[in-house]
Motif scaffolding. Structure first.
Motif, PDB file in Angstrom:
ATOM      1  N   SER A 110      21.346   4.736  43.559  1.00 36.46           N
ATOM      2  CA  SER A 110      22.130   5.970  43.606  1.00 36.46           C
ATOM      3  C   SER A 110      23.599   5.610  43.796  1.00 36.46           C
ATOM      4  CB  SER A 110      21.660   6.860  44.764  1.00 36.46           C
ATOM      5  OG  SER A 110      22.555   7.928  44.973  1.00 36.46           O
ATOM      6  N   ILE A 111      24.435   6.047  42.854  1.00 31.44           N
ATOM      7  CA  ILE A 111      25.890   5.862  42.980  1.00 31.44           C
ATOM      8  C   ILE A 111      26.494   7.217  43.339  1.00 31.44           C
ATOM      9  CG2 ILE A 111      28.018   5.256  41.772  1.00 31.44           C
ATOM     10  CD1 ILE A 111      26.406   3.426  39.974  1.00 31.44           C
ATOM     11  N   ILE A 112      27.282   7.248  44.391  1.00 29.38           N
ATOM     12  CA  ILE A 112      27.874   8.506  44.852  1.00 29.38           C
ATOM     13  C   ILE A 112      29.389   8.382  44.863  1.00 29.38           C
ATOM     14  CG2 ILE A 112      28.030  10.159  46.741  1.00 29.38           C
ATOM     15  CD1 ILE A 112      25.259   9.278  47.652  1.00 29.38           C
ATOM     16  N   VAL A 113      30.043   9.319  44.171  1.00 30.23           N
ATOM     17  CA  VAL A 113      31.501   9.412  44.204  1.00 30.23           C
ATOM     18  C   VAL A 113      31.849  10.665  44.993  1.00 30.23           C
ATOM     19  CG1 VAL A 113      33.621   9.580  42.864  1.00 30.23           C
ATOM     20  CG2 VAL A 113      31.691   8.273  41.962  1.00 30.23           C
ATOM     21  N   PRO A 114      32.320  10.537  46.245  1.00 30.99           N
ATOM     22  CA  PRO A 114      32.646  11.729  47.033  1.00 30.99           C
ATOM     23  C   PRO A 114      33.807  12.503  46.417  1.00 30.99           C
ATOM     24  CG  PRO A 114      32.529   9.746  48.410  1.00 30.99           C
ATOM     25  CD  PRO A 114      32.559   9.288  46.991  1.00 30.99           C
ATOM     26  N   ALA A 115      33.791  13.816  46.599  1.00 26.14           N
ATOM     27  CA  ALA A 115      34.917  14.636  46.149  1.00 26.14           C
ATOM     28  C   ALA A 115      36.177  14.241  46.906  1.00 26.14           C
ATOM     29  CB  ALA A 115      34.600  16.111  46.356  1.00 26.14           C
ATOM     30  N   ASP A 116      36.031  13.912  48.172  1.00 30.96           N
ATOM     31  CA  ASP A 116      37.137  13.455  49.016  1.00 30.96           C
ATOM     32  C   ASP A 116      36.852  12.014  49.428  1.00 30.96           C
ATOM     33  OD1 ASP A 116      39.088  12.934  50.877  1.00 30.96           O
ATOM     34  OD2 ASP A 116      38.721  14.738  52.077  1.00 30.96           O
ATOM     35  N   PRO A 117      37.672  11.053  48.979  1.00 33.70           N
ATOM     36  CA  PRO A 117      37.421   9.647  49.328  1.00 33.70           C
ATOM     37  C   PRO A 117      37.341   9.395  50.831  1.00 33.70           C
ATOM     38  CG  PRO A 117      39.094   9.812  47.607  1.00 33.70           C
ATOM     39  CD  PRO A 117      38.840  11.206  48.096  1.00 33.70           C
ATOM     40  N   PRO A 148      27.196  -3.545  43.469  1.00 39.41           N
ATOM     41  CA  PRO A 148      25.989  -3.341  44.271  1.00 39.41           C
ATOM     42  C   PRO A 148      25.081  -4.567  44.179  1.00 39.41           C
ATOM     43  CG  PRO A 148      25.883  -2.083  42.227  1.00 39.41           C
ATOM     44  CD  PRO A 148      27.261  -2.654  42.299  1.00 39.41           C
ATOM     45  N   SER A 149      24.467  -4.932  45.297  1.00 35.89           N
ATOM     46  CA  SER A 149      23.545  -6.066  45.286  1.00 35.89           C
ATOM     47  C   SER A 149      22.157  -5.591  44.868  1.00 35.89           C
ATOM     48  CB  SER A 149      23.479  -6.693  46.679  1.00 35.89           C
ATOM     49  OG  SER A 149      22.812  -5.816  47.582  1.00 35.89           O
ATOM     50  N   ASP A 150      21.236  -6.526  44.748  1.00 31.72           N
ATOM     51  CA  ASP A 150      19.877  -6.184  44.329  1.00 31.72           C
ATOM     52  C   ASP A 150      19.170  -5.281  45.334  1.00 31.72           C
ATOM     53  OD1 ASP A 150      20.123  -7.619  42.014  1.00 31.72           O
ATOM     54  OD2 ASP A 150      19.148  -9.431  42.803  1.00 31.72           O
ATOM     55  N   VAL A 151      19.602  -5.327  46.609  1.00 33.90           N
ATOM     56  CA  VAL A 151      18.914  -4.516  47.618  1.00 33.90           C
ATOM     57  C   VAL A 151      19.650  -3.207  47.917  1.00 33.90           C
ATOM     58  CG1 VAL A 151      17.855  -6.529  48.698  1.00 33.90           C
ATOM     59  CG2 VAL A 151      20.081  -5.704  49.529  1.00 33.90           C
ATOM     60  N   THR A 152      20.833  -3.020  47.334  1.00 33.09           N
ATOM     61  CA  THR A 152      21.594  -1.791  47.579  1.00 33.09           C
ATOM     62  C   THR A 152      20.852  -0.596  46.999  1.00 33.09           C
ATOM     63  OG1 THR A 152      23.688  -2.998  47.454  1.00 33.09           O
ATOM     64  CG2 THR A 152      23.792  -0.606  47.257  1.00 33.09           C
ATOM     65  N   GLN A 153      20.646   0.414  47.830  1.00 35.11           N
ATOM     66  CA  GLN A 153      19.987   1.638  47.376  1.00 35.11           C
ATOM     67  C   GLN A 153      20.995   2.751  47.085  1.00 35.11           C
ATOM     68  OE1 GLN A 153      17.464   1.639  50.995  1.00 35.11           O
ATOM     69  NE2 GLN A 153      15.756   2.027  49.575  1.00 35.11           N
ATOM     70  N   ILE A 154      22.036   2.811  47.923  1.00 33.85           N
ATOM     71  CA  ILE A 154      23.077   3.832  47.746  1.00 33.85           C
ATOM     72  C   ILE A 154      24.427   3.135  47.744  1.00 33.85           C
ATOM     73  CG2 ILE A 154      24.168   5.891  48.697  1.00 33.85           C
ATOM     74  CD1 ILE A 154      21.501   6.685  49.911  1.00 33.85           C
ATOM     75  N   TYR A 155      25.161   3.320  46.670  1.00 31.99           N
ATOM     76  CA  TYR A 155      26.460   2.668  46.474  1.00 31.99           C
ATOM     77  C   TYR A 155      27.519   3.765  46.438  1.00 31.99           C
ATOM     78  CZ  TYR A 155      29.737  -0.755  44.441  1.00 31.99           C
ATOM     79  OH  TYR A 155      30.786  -1.620  44.205  1.00 31.99           O
ATOM     80  N   ILE A 156      28.400   3.752  47.436  1.00 32.80           N
ATOM     81  CA  ILE A 156      29.371   4.835  47.609  1.00 32.80           C
ATOM     82  C   ILE A 156      30.751   4.355  47.182  1.00 32.80           C
ATOM     83  CG2 ILE A 156      30.414   6.447  49.240  1.00 32.80           C
ATOM     84  CD1 ILE A 156      27.841   6.207  50.909  1.00 32.80           C
ATOM     85  N   VAL A 157      31.357   5.114  46.289  1.00 25.90           N
ATOM     86  CA  VAL A 157      32.648   4.729  45.701  1.00 25.90           C
ATOM     87  C   VAL A 157      33.779   5.316  46.539  1.00 25.90           C
ATOM     88  CG1 VAL A 157      34.089   4.839  43.646  1.00 25.90           C
ATOM     89  CG2 VAL A 157      31.600   4.647  43.411  1.00 25.90           C
ATOM     90  N   ASP A 158      34.539   4.440  47.170  1.00 24.07           N
ATOM     91  CA  ASP A 158      35.689   4.878  47.972  1.00 24.07           C
ATOM     92  C   ASP A 158      36.989   4.317  47.419  1.00 24.07           C
ATOM     93  OD1 ASP A 158      35.101   2.258  48.588  1.00 24.07           O
ATOM     94  OD2 ASP A 158      35.549   2.461  50.734  1.00 24.07           O
ATOM     95  N   THR A 159      36.979   3.909  46.156  1.00 24.51           N
ATOM     96  CA  THR A 159      38.178   3.388  45.505  1.00 24.51           C
ATOM     97  C   THR A 159      38.654   4.407  44.468  1.00 24.51           C
ATOM     98  OG1 THR A 159      36.691   2.158  44.050  1.00 24.51           O
ATOM     99  CG2 THR A 159      37.646   0.964  45.905  1.00 24.51           C
ATOM    100  N   ASP A 160      39.743   4.073  43.776  1.00 23.82           N
ATOM    101  CA  ASP A 160      40.398   5.088  42.958  1.00 23.82           C
ATOM    102  C   ASP A 160      40.099   4.990  41.465  1.00 23.82           C
ATOM    103  OD1 ASP A 160      41.724   2.778  42.419  1.00 23.82           O
ATOM    104  OD2 ASP A 160      43.740   3.519  42.918  1.00 23.82           O
TER     105      ASP A 160
END
Length: 398
Positions: A238-245, A271-283
């Motif tokens: 799961s990749i999540i891009v928050p509306a507000d970083p 994301p590594s092989d074990v990452t389940q949720i990857y949260i984007v906090d970059t621009d």
């Protein structure tokens, strides 16, 4: 162009109509070519903005100034009030000095069209139907509709039925072209191709779904959906891009406490092989993540928060799902729903099963292809209209 005496009498009966118009202070006129788009309802504004992007894609910028017949203050960032009365119309035209005028469906206005004609402006009618034509100047005015329709250099009809009715109403046959609707299309979001390639290599064959513009109130829904969908595919990312970083770090803490292997992009470039949720906090632009994920949930649509345009995702090949609160993109959602090119969910409890159902490669591909077809059909019509306008501008603008 010749006018019937009955039309002249009708216009004289209207008077100036300025007694109930509100004085308008126009914004500064930008340099360059202006096109006036006369809209009958706010739903048409996004299509106008799409047309402006098409017209300005190559060469000098072309500015499209939209006016609304029933203007409200909330429309101020996107449109101006339609000028009412002879004096207001003349001042509007004198200030903006448009090269041409586009009428987007809606009822025709005899007084407005007369002032446009007197100013020597070329006019075209797009998304044309026959709806409301009988009330343009009243049934008692002989030849009114025929006279008004003859003022358009080109009439772009929605379909054959609309073309037939316009022809019977008096539109010149040689000026009618059946094109379909000028649809609004989201701009194609860019991405860094090197970053996309690197991410794709890192993710490999893992199934991926994206949440675009995630909101605070849906964190638990996203976690539950990941848990449900992962029962079928344990390697689901799961990749999540928050509306507000600024929400990214607390989101990662929250989801980590629930037992998910969570990573922030700023801490872990891939994301590594074990990452389940990857949260984007970059621009990075969302265009990068739409290209990475074959499935996109439009964040904010379950609880009524702000959301992104689903056409952003579908234009880049991602199948979309969303909740019932898709404003202000209801028109786009309706087009996708009508073509069975998206998945509508009613509650957070539906999100996980919906993601699970889309993990079939064939199902996702079918949905994405249908959605792309919806967006591309509207784009083709807009491209044709833009090409026509550009050709005429070459003749009209020195």
């Amino acid at each position: 162009m010749a006018r019937s005496l009955s039309i002249a009498a009708y216009l004289a009966s209207l008077g100036s109509a300025d007694g109930h118009s509100t004085p308008v202070t126009h914004p500064r006129r930008p340099e360059g070519t202006i096109i006036w788009a006369r809209c009958s309802n706010p739903d048409q504004l996004t299509a106008v903005e799409t047309l402006e992007r098409k017209l300005s894609a190559e060469g000098d910028p072309i500015h499209v100034i939209a006016t609304l017949h029933k203007w409200q203050p909330e429309h101020a960032p996107r449109a101006l009030p339609e000028p009412r009365g002879k004096d207001s119309i003349r001042k509007f035209i004198g200030h903006w000095q448009p090269a041409m005028c586009i009428w987007i469906s809606g009822d025709l206005d005899a007084l407005l069209m007369t002032e446009i004609r007197k100013a020597g402006l070329l006019s075209i009618l797009v998304d044309a139907t026959s709806d409301g034509l009988e009330t343009v100047a009243g049934r008692w005015v002989p030849g009114a509709i025929r006279s008004l329709l003859s003022e358009f250099e080109a009439i772009w009809a929605l379909d054959q039925q609309a073309a037939d009715r316009l022809l019977r109403a008096g539109a010149p046959e040689e000026r009618i072209l059946i094109t379909g609707a000028m649809e609004d299309c989201a701009p194609t979001l860019p991405c860094n191709e090197a970053e996309r390639s690197e991410l794709a290599r890192a993710i490999g064959t893992r199934p991926v779904w994206l949440t675009a513009a995630a909101q605070l109130e849906e964190w638990r829904d996203l976690c539950t959906a990941q848990q449900v969908a992962s029962r079928r595919t344990h390697r689901l990312l799961s990749i999540i891009v928050p509306a507000d970083p600024a929400d990214a770090a607390p989101m990662a803490d929250y989801m980590g406490q629930l037992g998910f292997q969570t990573a922030l992009r700023s801490d872990q470039p891939d994301p590594s092989d074990v990452t389940q949720i990857y949260i984007v906090d970059t621009d990075e632009e969302l265009g990068l993540w739409y290209r990475i994920a074959p499935i996109t949930y439009m964040g904010g649509t379950l609880h009524g928060s702000s959301c992104r345009d689903p056409f952003e995702a579908t234009a880049l090949g991602s199948a979309v799902l969303y909740g019932p609160h898709i404003a202000p993109f209801q028109r786009h959602a309706a087009r996708l729903n009508a073509a069975e090119a998206s998945v509508l969910i009613r509650s957070g409890a539906d999100l996980g099963p919906a993601i699970e159902g889309l993990l079939s490669v064939d199902r996702t591909a079918q949905l994405a292809h249908s959605a792309w077809d919806v967006t591309s059909r509207g784009a083709n019509v807009t491209n044709r209209i833009a090409a026509f306008i550009q050709l005429r501008l070459e003749e009209l603008v020195p």
